[in-house]
Design an enzyme around this catalytic site. Sequence first.
Site, PDB file in Angstrom:
ATOM      1  N   SER A 136       0.845  -1.189   0.000  1.00 46.97           N
ATOM      2  CA  SER A 136       0.000   0.000   0.000  1.00 46.97           C
ATOM      3  C   SER A 136       0.879   1.236   0.000  1.00 46.97           C
ATOM      4  CB  SER A 136      -0.898   0.012   1.249  1.00 46.97           C
ATOM      5  OG  SER A 136      -1.542   1.259   1.408  1.00 46.97           O
ATOM      6  N   TYR A 149      -2.399  -2.203  10.462  1.00 50.12           N
ATOM      7  CA  TYR A 149      -2.354  -2.286   8.999  1.00 50.12           C
ATOM      8  C   TYR A 149      -1.173  -1.487   8.454  1.00 50.12           C
ATOM      9  CZ  TYR A 149      -4.008  -1.957   4.138  1.00 50.12           C
ATOM     10  OH  TYR A 149      -4.113  -2.014   2.765  1.00 50.12           O
TER      11      TYR A 149
END
Length: 244
Positions: A136, A149
């Site tokens: 990401s 995360y």
Amino acid sequence: MDFKRKRVIVTGGSSGIGLALAQAFAAEGASVFITGRRAETLEAAAASHPNLIPMVCDVTVDAQVIALKQTVDAAGGADLLVNNAGIMVFFDVLDGFPLEEQLHEIEVDVVGPIRMIEHFLPSLLEREATIINVSSGIAYVPFARAPVYSGAKAFLHAYTRCLREQLRDTPVRVVELLPPVVDTPLAEGIETPFARMPPEDLATALIRGLRRGKVEIAPGISKPLSFLARLAPGLAFRQMNKTT
């Protein structure tokens, strides 16, 4: 890179980014095994293209990953392994959040890709294969509302770079896809000043990047985030988190 008649595995392939990537490979002529935990969701997703093959596989369950490998090997082996499965949980440590849920997020987002690579790497080394880890843009600049995360994606970014270096003299190519905020249910709770990318556009960027030989594919805002994180990390962090 020609994807016709290639065999691709996409974990977390029943929806969102995973399904968009799987459909893109399928449209290129590849046979794509899409994995997830729920058979009904996988079967519904597989109905979207004849080249999609649903396989129940939870990346946190070793026996299921082994069973997936045995099935794929019986079909001729994987040419591309896409580690996409992931979860993102928003929480505030001051409000309290169950430890077991934080550890489960690590099990999916961190241990999952490691487990997949551990089991599939021996057979991948026997051919010209590609491992694609989906991290990401958050790997460059963390998002405070999703601390586990953010840490997991930073780990995956570093792990992928190390894996690429260790495999540089082998037939296996290691690629990282760093999506920006993508318009999927996973990102519904994210409020940032950056536009959301349609998942189909992300899939197009991946295919294009693979064909150009890129090993780090950071479309949309992810690319400038990588530069900003190095040049002005404080500013980058404030921009990412100014709505939190």
